[in-house]
Design a protein around this motif. Structure first.
Motif, mmCIF file in Angstrom:
data_model
loop_
_atom_site.group_PDB
_atom_site.id
_atom_site.type_symbol
_atom_site.label_atom_id
_atom_site.label_comp_id
_atom_site.label_asym_id
_atom_site.label_seq_id
_atom_site.Cartn_x
_atom_site.Cartn_y
_atom_site.Cartn_z
ATOM 1 N N GLU B 166 52.994 62.524 74.360
ATOM 2 C CA GLU B 166 52.556 61.894 73.112
ATOM 3 C C GLU B 166 51.102 61.466 73.272
ATOM 4 O OE1 GLU B 166 54.941 58.363 72.674
ATOM 5 O OE2 GLU B 166 53.984 57.399 74.380
ATOM 6 N N GLU B 167 50.524 60.977 72.199
ATOM 7 C CA GLU B 167 49.173 60.426 72.288
ATOM 8 C C GLU B 167 49.173 59.326 73.342
ATOM 9 O OE1 GLU B 167 47.262 60.803 67.843
ATOM 10 O OE2 GLU B 167 48.075 58.888 68.492
ATOM 11 N N THR B 168 48.195 59.368 74.224
ATOM 12 C CA THR B 168 48.210 58.422 75.333
ATOM 13 C C THR B 168 46.851 57.767 75.481
ATOM 14 O OG1 THR B 168 49.683 59.996 76.409
ATOM 15 C CG2 THR B 168 48.882 58.194 77.771
ATOM 16 N N LEU B 169 46.876 56.529 75.918
ATOM 17 C CA LEU B 169 45.620 55.827 76.165
ATOM 18 C C LEU B 169 44.986 56.363 77.448
ATOM 19 C CD1 LEU B 169 44.115 53.067 75.066
ATOM 20 C CD2 LEU B 169 44.929 52.179 77.243
ATOM 21 N N ILE B 170 43.668 56.630 77.406
ATOM 22 C CA ILE B 170 42.969 56.965 78.649
ATOM 23 C C ILE B 170 41.946 55.866 78.894
ATOM 24 C CG2 ILE B 170 41.180 58.466 77.583
ATOM 25 C CD1 ILE B 170 41.653 60.244 80.211
ATOM 26 N N GLY B 172 38.944 54.285 81.478
ATOM 27 C CA GLY B 172 38.023 54.491 82.589
ATOM 28 C C GLY B 172 38.301 53.536 83.737
ATOM 29 N N PRO B 173 38.325 52.233 83.463
ATOM 30 C CA PRO B 173 38.569 51.270 84.537
ATOM 31 C C PRO B 173 39.907 51.489 85.245
ATOM 32 C CG PRO B 173 37.684 50.154 82.623
ATOM 33 C CD PRO B 173 37.951 51.571 82.205
ATOM 34 N N ALA B 174 40.949 51.921 84.482
ATOM 35 C CA ALA B 174 42.254 52.155 85.107
ATOM 36 C C ALA B 174 42.251 53.486 85.859
ATOM 37 C CB ALA B 174 43.356 52.141 84.055
ATOM 38 N N GLY B 175 41.345 54.389 85.501
ATOM 39 C CA GLY B 175 41.212 55.653 86.208
ATOM 40 C C GLY B 175 42.113 56.756 85.692
ATOM 41 N N GLY B 176 42.530 56.688 84.445
ATOM 42 C CA GLY B 176 43.318 57.773 83.908
ATOM 43 C C GLY B 176 44.173 57.338 82.739
ATOM 44 N N LEU B 177 45.295 58.076 82.549
ATOM 45 C CA LEU B 177 46.184 57.790 81.419
ATOM 46 C C LEU B 177 46.997 56.528 81.695
ATOM 47 C CD1 LEU B 177 47.449 61.437 80.771
ATOM 48 C CD2 LEU B 177 45.612 60.217 79.578
ATOM 49 N N VAL B 178 47.278 55.809 80.618
ATOM 50 C CA VAL B 178 48.025 54.558 80.742
ATOM 51 C C VAL B 178 49.181 54.585 79.731
ATOM 52 C CG1 VAL B 178 47.886 52.040 80.468
ATOM 53 C CG2 VAL B 178 45.958 53.295 81.465
ATOM 54 N N CYS B 179 50.378 54.322 80.186
ATOM 55 C CA CYS B 179 51.547 54.394 79.306
ATOM 56 C C CYS B 179 51.561 53.231 78.309
ATOM 57 C CB CYS B 179 52.846 54.416 80.110
ATOM 58 S SG CYS B 179 53.274 52.827 80.833
ATOM 59 N N ARG B 180 52.424 53.353 77.302
ATOM 60 C CA ARG B 180 52.500 52.364 76.233
ATOM 61 C C ARG B 180 52.730 50.951 76.777
ATOM 62 N NH1 ARG B 180 52.763 53.524 70.760
ATOM 63 N NH2 ARG B 180 52.733 55.772 70.756
ATOM 64 N N GLY B 189 39.834 51.426 76.750
ATOM 65 C CA GLY B 189 40.316 52.794 76.727
ATOM 66 C C GLY B 189 40.280 53.360 75.335
ATOM 67 N N ARG B 190 40.638 54.613 75.237
ATOM 68 C CA ARG B 190 40.719 55.238 73.921
ATOM 69 C C ARG B 190 41.965 56.114 73.888
ATOM 70 N NH1 ARG B 190 35.869 57.176 72.458
ATOM 71 N NH2 ARG B 190 34.800 56.228 74.217
ATOM 72 N N ILE B 191 42.481 56.319 72.660
ATOM 73 C CA ILE B 191 43.695 57.117 72.510
ATOM 74 C C ILE B 191 43.315 58.595 72.566
ATOM 75 C CG2 ILE B 191 45.612 57.701 70.984
ATOM 76 C CD1 ILE B 191 45.837 54.908 72.101
ATOM 77 N N LEU B 192 44.018 59.315 73.407
ATOM 78 C CA LEU B 192 43.737 60.734 73.597
ATOM 79 C C LEU B 192 44.875 61.550 72.986
ATOM 80 C CD1 LEU B 192 41.313 61.909 75.090
ATOM 81 C CD2 LEU B 192 42.746 62.190 77.091
ATOM 82 N N SER B 193 44.525 62.598 72.246
ATOM 83 C CA SER B 193 45.540 63.439 71.616
ATOM 84 C C SER B 193 46.311 64.226 72.673
ATOM 85 C CB SER B 193 44.883 64.396 70.630
ATOM 86 O OG SER B 193 44.105 65.339 71.349
ATOM 87 N N VAL B 194 47.484 64.702 72.273
ATOM 88 C CA VAL B 194 48.299 65.500 73.188
ATOM 89 C C VAL B 194 47.521 66.738 73.643
ATOM 90 C CG1 VAL B 194 50.452 66.825 73.402
ATOM 91 C CG2 VAL B 194 50.425 64.693 72.100
ATOM 92 N N ARG B 195 46.789 67.344 72.689
ATOM 93 C CA ARG B 195 46.001 68.546 73.022
ATOM 94 C C ARG B 195 44.965 68.250 74.098
ATOM 95 N NH1 ARG B 195 42.968 71.301 68.428
ATOM 96 N NH2 ARG B 195 42.367 69.171 67.955
ATOM 97 N N ALA B 196 44.266 67.119 73.917
ATOM 98 C CA ALA B 196 43.205 66.768 74.860
ATOM 99 C C ALA B 196 43.769 66.543 76.260
ATOM 100 C CB ALA B 196 42.455 65.532 74.380
ATOM 101 N N VAL B 197 44.935 65.874 76.325
ATOM 102 C CA VAL B 197 45.574 65.645 77.623
ATOM 103 C C VAL B 197 45.886 66.983 78.292
ATOM 104 C CG1 VAL B 197 47.629 64.734 78.776
ATOM 105 C CG2 VAL B 197 46.538 63.412 76.943
ATOM 106 N N LYS B 198 46.389 67.913 77.485
ATOM 107 C CA LYS B 198 46.752 69.232 78.036
ATOM 108 C C LYS B 198 45.516 69.960 78.560
ATOM 109 C CE LYS B 198 51.090 70.280 75.763
ATOM 110 N NZ LYS B 198 51.740 70.911 74.607
ATOM 111 N N VAL B 199 44.427 69.869 77.815
ATOM 112 C CA VAL B 199 43.201 70.544 78.246
ATOM 113 C C VAL B 199 42.705 69.963 79.565
ATOM 114 C CG1 VAL B 199 40.770 70.955 77.697
ATOM 115 C CG2 VAL B 199 42.489 71.222 75.919
ATOM 116 N N LEU B 200 42.740 68.646 79.684
ATOM 117 C CA LEU B 200 42.294 68.007 80.924
ATOM 118 C C LEU B 200 43.165 68.449 82.100
ATOM 119 C CD1 LEU B 200 41.432 64.317 79.917
ATOM 120 C CD2 LEU B 200 39.864 66.177 80.443
ATOM 121 N N ARG B 201 44.482 68.469 81.870
ATOM 122 C CA ARG B 201 45.393 68.889 82.954
ATOM 123 C C ARG B 201 45.113 70.335 83.353
ATOM 124 N NH1 ARG B 201 50.775 66.282 80.406
ATOM 125 N NH2 ARG B 201 50.477 64.149 81.153
#
Lengths: 202, 275
Positions: B166-170, B172-180, B189-201
């Motif tokens: 799902e859309e996930t918070l990314i 910087g200070p935490a160093g990556g994705l952060v769950c709800r 942080g900022r909310i990252l779309s599912v597509r963006a997460v997939k591209v990064l992975r």
């Protein structure tokens, strides 16, 4: 200087002022300061006046941004110069260099700097807007980008091209090639490739 | 640097150039064998200098360097890759300079950093061949990973729990994705779309060419730029010059036709102080 220092304060101050000039190390600064000390008061005040005059009487030409005592400057006032061509340079010294070449009879525009991504210097730090304003009068047909053939100079040339190219003004770049007296075998690929592109019939 | 002979040869990429004196420059070279170092190129600003064209920023060169008392001195330089196409395009030149500055800031002097060097060579090669801004994103992603700041993209960077798709918070200070559940714990942080997460992975294992060949729309491109910027920023102590420059370029572009009210008509046109 701290108390007990053997150098009197005025001399110390002069040494420090000289030291701030480009290319002057601590030893040269000292030598210059002691030289001033030995010169006549007349000579010293002439130097002081010359320095002040430069700061007080020299300004930028409102048209070409070149340094001048009278506005507009001599180049911009000169009726015999071709008013349809503007040569864009980085520094006032570049104007002198191009004048010395004797091959140019158009107008100038001095940017007083160059875009430098590595130093964070952007368009607002140089006099590029003034160039666009000049072009709006419609008299200028060609802009010759005579910035240095360095990365920064190229970036500036590309930026100006992007800025004013769409307005239909011809933007040209100084040719790049082999300097006279150069050795072919030491020439870098970029220069050599450019020289080949710009080759001319003998 | 066990070899204390009087000179050495290495290949490297010129990251930066500062002019000193009449005609000399100090160059920051990111080299394959010696890591990053500063050295003087004497007389390099004179038209007749044999090294001049070889020691431009962003050029990949083979150099010969003499050890000096304080700074080493370049004695020979020969271009390996001039990256001519890259330098002839304002956007790609800016991207390359941005990567060069990142490489400069993520490395320390005289420590061999072969993986980063090779990454930079690949990215410059790709940009020279026409790659888009995605090449710079690839550089950021991998630079973080190589230097020990790899972005946590598989599990929550705070609680290590697996993440739902799902859309996930990314952050910087935490160093990556952060769950709800952990969002309150992330300072920014900022909310990252599912597509963006997939591209990064995908970017972690893809080659630069595979990554550059992804067709990303502008929205996704901006999202990735912002997210990777967030991840890179906490590692840097201050803003990058190239970022400041690119922001200035964008600001200048937004001003329609550069209105004439800015220019002074007569008197008081002071000579600007040297920067």
């Amino acid at each position: 200087m701290a108390e007990g220092s053997s150098t009197p304060e005025p001399i110390q101050r002069l040494v420090e002022s000289f030291h701030r000039l480009p290319g002057i190390g601590p030893k040269s600064a000292q030598r210059l300061a002691y030289h001033i000390l030995r010169t006549s008061e007349q000579e010293a005040s002439a130097l002081a006046r010359a320095i002040l005059d430069v700061k007080q009487r020299i300004r930028l030409c409102s048209q070409c941004m070149n340094i001048t005592e009278s506005d507009p400057c001599g180049y911009c006032r000169d009726e015999r110069r071709d008013r349809s061509v503007v040569c864009v340079v980085e520094q006032p010294l570049d104007v002198l260099a191009i004048e010395r070449s004797g091959g140019y009879r158009g107008l100038y525009h001095v940017l007083h700097g160059v875009l430098s991504p590595m130093d964070g210097i952007g368009p607002e730090h140089i006099h590029v807007r003034e160039l666009v304003v000049r072009l709006q009068a419609g008299e200028i047909q060609e802009v010759i980008m005579a910035t240095n053939p360095s990365l920064e100079g190229e970036a500036t040339a590309m930026y100006v091209q992007r800025l004013i190219g769409p307005a239909g003004v011809k933007v040209t770049r100084l040719a790049r090639g082999l300097p006279s007296g150069a050795d072919l075998e030491y020439t870098d690929d970029v220069t050599l490739a450019r020289a080949l592109e710009g080759r001319q019939e003998v | 640097m066990t070899d204390r002979s009087r000179s050495y040869s290495t290949e490297g990429i010129v990251l930066r150039r500062r002019n000193i004196g009449e005609a000399d420059s100090i160059l920051t070279l990111f080299s394959l064998h010696e890591g990053k170092f500063d050295a003087v190129a004497r007389g390099v600003r004179k038209a007749k200098s044999r090294m001049r064209g070889h020691l431009e920023p962003l050029t990949r060169v083979q150099v010969h360097v003499a050890r000096g008392r304080s700074l080493d001195v370049f004695t020979q330089a020969e271009t390996i890759e001039a990256h001519r196409a890259l330098k002839a395009d304002l956007e790609r030149m800016n991207l390359a300079l941005y990567c060069a500055e990142l490489a400069d800031r993520f490395t320390i002097d005289r420590v061999e950093q072969r993986p980063i060097y090779e990454l930079l060579v690949d990215v410059f090669h790709a940009l020279d061949g026409g790659a888009s801004a995605q090449a710079a994103r690839y550089f950021e992603l991998h630079l973080l990973a190589i230097t020990g700041y790899e972005a946590q993209l598989d599990a929550c960077a705070v609680c290590r729990q697996k993440l739902p798709e799902e859309e996930t918070l990314i952050s910087g200070p935490a160093g990556g994705l952060v769950c709800r559940a952990c969002r309150p714990a992330a300072s920014s942080g900022r909310i990252l779309s599912v597509r963006a997460v997939k591209v990064l992975r995908y970017g972690r294992t893809a080659t630069i060419h595979q990554f550059d060949n992804l067709r990303l729309d502008d929205t996704l491109e901006r999202e990735l730029r912002a997210a990777l910027g967030d991840l890179v920023r906490p590692v840097l102590d201050r803003e990058l010059n190239t970022t400041r420059y690119m922001d200035a370029l964008e600001r200048a572009d937004r001003i329609p036709a550069l209105s004439p009210n800015h220019v002074q008509s007569d008197q008081s046109n002071p000579v600007p102080p040297e920067p």
